[in-house]
Write a protein that holds these residues in place. Sequence first.
Motif, PDB file in Angstrom:
ATOM      1  N   SER A 148     -10.344  31.593  -7.018  1.00  0.00           N
ATOM      2  CA  SER A 148     -10.461  33.027  -6.790  1.00  0.00           C
ATOM      3  C   SER A 148      -9.584  33.805  -7.750  1.00  0.00           C
ATOM      4  O   SER A 148      -8.639  33.269  -8.350  1.00  0.00           O
ATOM      5  N   ASP A 149      -9.870  35.096  -7.881  1.00  0.00           N
ATOM      6  CA  ASP A 149      -9.031  35.982  -8.680  1.00  0.00           C
ATOM      7  C   ASP A 149      -7.683  36.238  -8.022  1.00  0.00           C
ATOM      8  O   ASP A 149      -6.826  36.918  -8.606  1.00  0.00           O
ATOM      9  N   ASP A 150      -7.473  35.706  -6.817  1.00  0.00           N
ATOM     10  CA  ASP A 150      -6.148  35.814  -6.182  1.00  0.00           C
ATOM     11  C   ASP A 150      -5.183  34.758  -6.713  1.00  0.00           C
ATOM     12  O   ASP A 150      -4.082  34.577  -6.188  1.00  0.00           O
ATOM     13  N   LYS A 151      -5.604  34.040  -7.785  1.00  0.00           N
ATOM     14  CA  LYS A 151      -4.799  33.025  -8.469  1.00  0.00           C
ATOM     15  C   LYS A 151      -4.530  31.788  -7.615  1.00  0.00           C
ATOM     16  O   LYS A 151      -3.486  31.146  -7.746  1.00  0.00           O
ATOM     17  N   THR A 152      -5.465  31.468  -6.736  1.00  0.00           N
ATOM     18  CA  THR A 152      -5.335  30.243  -5.941  1.00  0.00           C
ATOM     19  C   THR A 152      -6.584  29.384  -6.094  1.00  0.00           C
ATOM     20  O   THR A 152      -7.682  29.888  -6.346  1.00  0.00           O
ATOM     21  N   ILE A 153      -6.369  28.076  -5.942  1.00  0.00           N
ATOM     22  CA  ILE A 153      -7.445  27.095  -5.823  1.00  0.00           C
ATOM     23  C   ILE A 153      -7.276  26.460  -4.455  1.00  0.00           C
ATOM     24  O   ILE A 153      -6.197  25.973  -4.119  1.00  0.00           O
ATOM     25  N   LYS A 154      -8.324  26.469  -3.657  1.00  0.00           N
ATOM     26  CA  LYS A 154      -8.231  25.948  -2.295  1.00  0.00           C
ATOM     27  C   LYS A 154      -9.205  24.782  -2.091  1.00  0.00           C
ATOM     28  O   LYS A 154     -10.327  24.803  -2.604  1.00  0.00           O
ATOM     29  N   VAL A 155      -8.735  23.792  -1.354  1.00  0.00           N
ATOM     30  CA  VAL A 155      -9.558  22.648  -0.970  1.00  0.00           C
ATOM     31  C   VAL A 155      -9.806  22.745   0.529  1.00  0.00           C
ATOM     32  O   VAL A 155      -8.860  22.934   1.308  1.00  0.00           O
ATOM     33  N   TRP A 156     -11.066  22.626   0.927  1.00  0.00           N
ATOM     34  CA  TRP A 156     -11.466  22.855   2.322  1.00  0.00           C
ATOM     35  C   TRP A 156     -12.076  21.595   2.933  1.00  0.00           C
ATOM     36  O   TRP A 156     -12.780  20.844   2.268  1.00  0.00           O
ATOM     37  N   ASP A 157     -11.806  21.419   4.225  1.00  0.00           N
ATOM     38  CA  ASP A 157     -12.456  20.382   5.027  1.00  0.00           C
ATOM     39  C   ASP A 157     -13.724  20.993   5.609  1.00  0.00           C
ATOM     40  O   ASP A 157     -13.664  21.965   6.370  1.00  0.00           O
ATOM     41  N   GLY A 203      -2.476  32.810 -14.857  1.00  0.00           N
ATOM     42  CA  GLY A 203      -3.797  33.420 -14.786  1.00  0.00           C
ATOM     43  C   GLY A 203      -4.701  32.661 -13.839  1.00  0.00           C
ATOM     44  O   GLY A 203      -4.514  31.464 -13.613  1.00  0.00           O
ATOM     45  N   PRO A 204      -5.693  33.341 -13.246  1.00  0.00           N
ATOM     46  CA  PRO A 204      -6.580  32.681 -12.280  1.00  0.00           C
ATOM     47  C   PRO A 204      -7.530  31.693 -12.934  1.00  0.00           C
ATOM     48  O   PRO A 204      -7.759  31.731 -14.142  1.00  0.00           O
ATOM     49  N   ALA A 205      -8.091  30.821 -12.126  1.00  0.00           N
ATOM     50  CA  ALA A 205      -9.118  29.885 -12.590  1.00  0.00           C
ATOM     51  C   ALA A 205     -10.476  30.570 -12.522  1.00  0.00           C
ATOM     52  O   ALA A 205     -10.771  31.301 -11.571  1.00  0.00           O
ATOM     53  N   ALA A 206     -11.297  30.349 -13.540  1.00  0.00           N
ATOM     54  CA  ALA A 206     -12.645  30.921 -13.565  1.00  0.00           C
ATOM     55  C   ALA A 206     -13.679  29.940 -13.011  1.00  0.00           C
ATOM     56  O   ALA A 206     -14.774  30.350 -12.622  1.00  0.00           O
ATOM     57  N   TYR A 207     -13.311  28.650 -12.977  1.00  0.00           N
ATOM     58  CA  TYR A 207     -14.262  27.624 -12.552  1.00  0.00           C
ATOM     59  C   TYR A 207     -13.494  26.406 -12.070  1.00  0.00           C
ATOM     60  O   TYR A 207     -12.434  26.073 -12.617  1.00  0.00           O
ATOM     61  N   VAL A 208     -14.011  25.740 -11.044  1.00  0.00           N
ATOM     62  CA  VAL A 208     -13.399  24.513 -10.531  1.00  0.00           C
ATOM     63  C   VAL A 208     -14.476  23.481 -10.247  1.00  0.00           C
ATOM     64  O   VAL A 208     -15.637  23.822 -10.004  1.00  0.00           O
ATOM     65  N   HIS A 253     -13.589  15.862  -9.745  1.00  0.00           N
ATOM     66  CA  HIS A 253     -13.787  14.662 -10.557  1.00  0.00           C
ATOM     67  C   HIS A 253     -14.725  13.731  -9.779  1.00  0.00           C
ATOM     68  O   HIS A 253     -14.739  13.753  -8.538  1.00  0.00           O
ATOM     69  N   PRO A 254     -15.538  12.910 -10.452  1.00  0.00           N
ATOM     70  CA  PRO A 254     -16.450  12.002  -9.738  1.00  0.00           C
ATOM     71  C   PRO A 254     -15.777  11.108  -8.703  1.00  0.00           C
ATOM     72  O   PRO A 254     -16.437  10.630  -7.775  1.00  0.00           O
ATOM     73  N   SER A 255     -14.472  10.865  -8.837  1.00  0.00           N
ATOM     74  CA  SER A 255     -13.754  10.038  -7.863  1.00  0.00           C
ATOM     75  C   SER A 255     -13.447  10.781  -6.573  1.00  0.00           C
ATOM     76  O   SER A 255     -13.051  10.165  -5.580  1.00  0.00           O
ATOM     77  N   SER A 256     -13.591  12.113  -6.576  1.00  0.00           N
ATOM     78  CA  SER A 256     -13.232  12.997  -5.455  1.00  0.00           C
ATOM     79  C   SER A 256     -11.727  13.112  -5.235  1.00  0.00           C
ATOM     80  O   SER A 256     -11.286  13.809  -4.332  1.00  0.00           O
ATOM     81  N   ALA A 257     -10.930  12.432  -6.049  1.00  0.00           N
ATOM     82  CA  ALA A 257      -9.475  12.433  -5.854  1.00  0.00           C
ATOM     83  C   ALA A 257      -8.764  13.445  -6.750  1.00  0.00           C
ATOM     84  O   ALA A 257      -7.565  13.679  -6.584  1.00  0.00           O
ATOM     85  N   VAL A 258      -9.489  14.045  -7.684  1.00  0.00           N
ATOM     86  CA  VAL A 258      -8.896  14.999  -8.627  1.00  0.00           C
ATOM     87  C   VAL A 258      -9.786  16.225  -8.714  1.00  0.00           C
ATOM     88  O   VAL A 258     -11.013  16.127  -8.632  1.00  0.00           O
ATOM     89  N   VAL A 259      -9.141  17.394  -8.865  1.00  0.00           N
ATOM     90  CA  VAL A 259      -9.861  18.655  -9.044  1.00  0.00           C
ATOM     91  C   VAL A 259      -9.498  19.219 -10.409  1.00  0.00           C
ATOM     92  O   VAL A 259      -8.328  19.229 -10.802  1.00  0.00           O
ATOM     93  N   GLY A 260     -10.504  19.668 -11.157  1.00  0.00           N
ATOM     94  CA  GLY A 260     -10.271  20.281 -12.464  1.00  0.00           C
ATOM     95  C   GLY A 260     -10.536  21.771 -12.412  1.00  0.00           C
ATOM     96  O   GLY A 260     -11.394  22.234 -11.659  1.00  0.00           O
ATOM     97  N   SER A 261      -9.799  22.537 -13.227  1.00  0.00           N
ATOM     98  CA  SER A 261      -9.990  23.986 -13.266  1.00  0.00           C
ATOM     99  C   SER A 261     -10.045  24.489 -14.696  1.00  0.00           C
ATOM    100  O   SER A 261      -9.351  23.978 -15.575  1.00  0.00           O
TER     101      SER A 261
END
Length: 449
Positions: free
Chosen positions: A163-172, A187-192, A195-203
Amino acid sequence: MVTTIYDPTFERHFKGHKDGVTALCFHPNTIQLVSSSLDKTLLVWHLTKSERAYRFIAHKDSILDVCYAPSGEIIASASKDRSVRIWVPKVTGQSIDFKAHSSAVRSVQFSPDGEKLLTASDDKNIKLWMVCQSRFLMSFGGHTNWVRCAKFSPDGRLLVSCSDDKTIKVWDIISGQCIKTFNEITGPAAYVEFHPSSAVVGSANVDACIKLYDLRTGSLYQHYAAHKGSVNMIKFHPKGNFILTASSDSTVKVLDLLEGRPIYTLKGHAGNVTSITFSEDGDFFASGGTDRQVLIWKSNFCKDKPSKIPRQLISSSSKQEFDNMDEKLFANNDKGKDDVREEHDQEELLQTLEELDLESNGNHCKGSIAKIPRKKIEPEVIDTKNIKSLERHHIANVLIPQDQTLAYVHSSSQFIKAVEALCDQVQSLHDTVNILEQRLTVLEEANRK
């Protein structure tokens, strides 16, 4: 420059949109490619046969995202007109739509099983829908500014959003609760994306960097300052060892996640590169930009080299550890979960689309468009593996818990200095490893003689 069979190659060039390209998605069987644009249209390009592209028109404002269902039988598009539209990608352009949010819908994605649809909007909300009947399931609220992107994990149990609130959130997904939050400093992330392993998130970040976060430790895992302009999108290669990046500096880059550095720079766009995507098998990728062009490339770099031992970004043991932790998390949630199965599958949705009075007249589908002229362009592939750049490109495998980061980073300038110092250390280690590898190769050759 000497090229090898492992270098990416330019394959095809498409031009048909009247404004910038916003999103791309390959058909699961790589027989088609769909593109969305600020010109309010979708174009479906045929890759395996010489058919003219289909242009679909129905949205009343710019289309910001598009994706194929896992079956490849339907397409979903998200628009600035606050609606989501489900299409049957045939020449008639049949579609149904529903109002998904109270503001522009920036992101749409099918779940891995194709039964659900995830949307994210400028109204600060993320919503989950059943594809059949376009039925609302639940909402994920917690962001305090526009939500730029929301994606499923490959196993379909988690969501990630930025989000433009400069956070990346992971949800159940089951509980609807946020289980991890990563705070962006500069600066905020534009895209997230997961990873195919589900153990890593890229931004992909607007401050010209790419970040990878480890969900097991809740910390920064890799950092790349590889571009000179904001990074608009990233895509993990299906095998998980490479990442593709698109930037406003008019370039696409290929990063080797195992070596922790950029290995190719691709040029061919005349403006910002706004969208990229891999085919499901990873053999091809596409890029689109503000210059209205769509370029198709062949990967090649994912070919197995016989002299190298296969490696993984996330080891099997580490992934198992993450899966075990994930199973414990979901075990508590599963106790209260009703085992409800949706009776309608995608085949019945297709049947519904056929039976309903769908918008398929001339105002909504122009059918085939004129054959795309073969404009001569000269895309360029630059191999950066052996180039020692003066720029500090990356930090590899740096584990920095966020509470510690926030404690010692009092300003952006101090943060940059810390990053540069770590870059110098990593570059030194990387050079040492290269020297050791060369010596090992010499010894192996000597032993063979």
